[in-house]
Design an enzyme around this catalytic site. Structure first.
Site, PDB file in Angstrom:
ATOM      1  N   SER A   1      -7.823   1.533   5.689  1.00 43.59           N
ATOM      2  CA  SER A   1      -8.507   0.278   6.044  1.00 43.59           C
ATOM      3  C   SER A   1      -9.594  -0.055   5.025  1.00 43.59           C
ATOM      4  CB  SER A   1      -9.106   0.366   7.453  1.00 43.59           C
ATOM      5  OG  SER A   1     -10.144   1.324   7.513  1.00 43.59           O
TER       6      SER A   1
ATOM      7  N   GLY B   1      -3.779   4.973   9.546  1.00 42.97           N
ATOM      8  CA  GLY B   1      -4.289   5.844  10.597  1.00 42.97           C
ATOM      9  C   GLY B   1      -4.125   7.324  10.346  1.00 42.97           C
TER      10      GLY B   1
ATOM     11  N   SER C   1       0.823  -1.208   0.000  1.00 45.24           N
ATOM     12  CA  SER C   1       0.000   0.000   0.000  1.00 45.24           C
ATOM     13  C   SER C   1       0.855   1.256   0.000  1.00 45.24           C
ATOM     14  CB  SER C   1      -0.925   0.013   1.221  1.00 45.24           C
ATOM     15  OG  SER C   1      -1.791   1.137   1.172  1.00 45.24           O
TER      16      SER C   1
ATOM     17  N   GLU D   1     -14.864  -3.449   7.324  1.00 45.52           N
ATOM     18  CA  GLU D   1     -14.726  -2.170   8.027  1.00 45.52           C
ATOM     19  C   GLU D   1     -15.380  -2.222   9.409  1.00 45.52           C
ATOM     20  OE1 GLU D   1     -12.391   0.025   6.995  1.00 45.52           O
ATOM     21  OE2 GLU D   1     -13.762   1.667   6.491  1.00 45.52           O
TER      22      GLU D   1
ATOM     23  N   LEU E   1      -6.777   8.724   5.424  1.00 41.17           N
ATOM     24  CA  LEU E   1      -6.853   8.572   3.966  1.00 41.17           C
ATOM     25  C   LEU E   1      -7.573   7.290   3.551  1.00 41.17           C
ATOM     26  CD1 LEU E   1      -3.309   9.812   2.846  1.00 41.17           C
ATOM     27  CD2 LEU E   1      -5.443  11.108   3.022  1.00 41.17           C
ATOM     28  N   GLY E   2      -8.271   6.659   4.474  1.00 45.83           N
ATOM     29  CA  GLY E   2      -9.083   5.493   4.116  1.00 45.83           C
ATOM     30  C   GLY E   2      -8.286   4.238   3.850  1.00 45.83           C
TER      31      GLY E   2
ATOM     32  N   ASP F   1     -16.045   5.617   3.412  1.00 43.91           N
ATOM     33  CA  ASP F   1     -14.704   5.288   2.916  1.00 43.91           C
ATOM     34  C   ASP F   1     -14.738   4.123   1.935  1.00 43.91           C
ATOM     35  OD1 ASP F   1     -14.031   7.225   4.718  1.00 43.91           O
ATOM     36  OD2 ASP F   1     -12.453   6.082   5.700  1.00 43.91           O
TER      37      ASP F   1
END
Length: 407
Positions: free
Chosen positions: A146, A140, A135, A180, A143-144, A191
């Protein structure tokens, strides 16, 4: 056989925090992606499920027999029906994760690993595989990351007979939302929706409307590397709204107007450079106003203010994105801005210890490629509206056209 997927992160262009109090907000995808590679072994003798989080050098493995023991009932899973895990089943997932003895410094990853185990077992069942995750999204930071993880996983795990049209993307989105929930408890669904469909969405009071941006936007995304407590920040805004009801209602109303104007601008065609420059100037003003209102809500931070002062030296407009209290800051990069200025402001921000990333706003959502282990080319991929066969090295991203089933 191998499947690759990628899903984008997201930013909030306008309306964070105020959206909790009934205002409109606008979110958009960014071209920073989480990639998932799903590989099934060629031999039926393999009996291990492995998750490799490559960026962190972490690898977790479970024997299929141990998963069957902990999570019975998935011999014939139904990937077309997203399901939530019961408390009992999620407790079993937690036990499987705890057996991996995740390092204390990385313990925050445990909920993500739990989401992976649940999604994999519920969608695919008891099948050996290796899943590799990489990624560009910092964890955390608002920026989405997860959501991009859950969307990319859910997309890669779907049966190969899907066409990835609207209904199939909706299915992926629903599975990602289940992931999520394991990670966040009570997510909004914003998100994962942005990550699945891409482009931009407007949302208010639980109603999400997909937008089609007609203007190219680039942002300098600055990660302050300051962690924050989202729940505490949201609660703080709510307490301030109780203490200063009339004033905060005016703040929320102003944010609502800003978000609506932002959504109008990004959907308005720019016929020439002059129009484009005018639109960008309006967006800059709206970003500045939104940031001022976020300061009124009490969610800024010393690190955010440092970014604002630094970018202001170059006459650039910035605002926090997400919860605030640290996290990330957006700076609009006008089309006619010179690369020299971008390099200078980036150098200044990085000298403060911040991480800078340049991102295009409002790009595609989930994208998938299939590859058979004994085949030399990728399957047909729709990248620009018409199918094309892509080589095994030069991979084209797009909605996969895949007529076969792979289990």
């Amino acid at each position: 056989m191998e499947v690759r997927s990628r899903a984008p992160g997201k930013i909030i262009l306008a309306g964070e925090h105020a959206v909790v109090h009934g205002s409109t907000a606008v979110a958009a995808s960014i071209d920073l992606y989480t990639h998932v590679t799903l590989r099934f072994p060629s031999s039926d003798n393999e009996k291990t499920l492995t998750l490799h989080i490559k960026d962190m050098g972490l690898e977790f493995s479970w024997q299929i027999g141990r998963i069957m023991e902990a999570l019975p009932g998935f011999t014939s899973p139904n990937p077309l029906t997203p399901i939530s895990g019961s408390l009992e089943r999620l407790a079993s997932v937690t036990s499987l994760v705890e057996e991996q003895k995740i390092p204390e410094a990385k313990i925050g990853l445990a909920s993500g690993v739990s989401a992976f185990l649940w999604l994999y077992t519920a969608i695919i069942g008891y099948k050996a595989a290796t899943v590799i995750v990489t990624s560009k999204l910092p964890l955390g930071s608002g920026l989405g990351s997860s959501a991009a993880f859950c969307v990319s996983l859910s997309g890669a795990m779907q049966p190969r007979g899907l066409s990835y049209g609207e209904s199939d993307l909706e299915l992926v989105n629903k599975w990602a939302f289940q992931g999520e929930k394991i990670i966040h408890g009570k997510p909004s669904g914003i998100d994962n929706t942005v990550s699945t469909y891409g482009n931009m969405i407007k949302f208010r009071s639980g109603i999400l409307t997909r937008l089609k941006s007609t203007m190219p936007l680039k942002m300098l995304v600055t990660n302050t590397r300051v962690g924050r407590n989202t729940k505490a920040l949201v609660a703080g805004v709510s307490k301030r709204a109780i203490r200063h009801q009339d004033a905060m209602e005016a703040v929320f109303s102003a944010v609502d107007s800003i978000s609506k104007e932002v959504s109008t601008i990004i959907q308005s065609p720019a016929t020439d450079d002059v129009t484009s420059t005018e639109q960008e100037a309006k967006l800059e003003e709206l970003m500045e106003m939104n940031q001022g209102l976020l300061q009124c809500m009490g969610v800024s931070h010393a690190s955010i203010e440092t970014v604002l002062r630094t970018t202001l030296k170059y006459k650039l407009s910035s605002k926090l994105t997400g919860a605030g209290g640290g996290g990330c800051v957006l700076t609009l990069l006008p089309t006619l801005l010179s690369a020299t200025v971008v390099d200078k402001v980036t150098a200044d921000l990085e000298s403060c210890g911040f991480q800078c990333m340049i991102a295009t706003i409002g790009g595609p959502g989930l994208e998938i490629c299939f590859k058979d282990t004994n085949c030399t080319v990728w399957d047909q991929v729709e990248a620009t509206g018409s199918p094309s066969v892509v080589g095994s090295v030069d991979v084209g991203w797009g909605k996969a056209i895949a007529p076969l089933s792979w289990w």
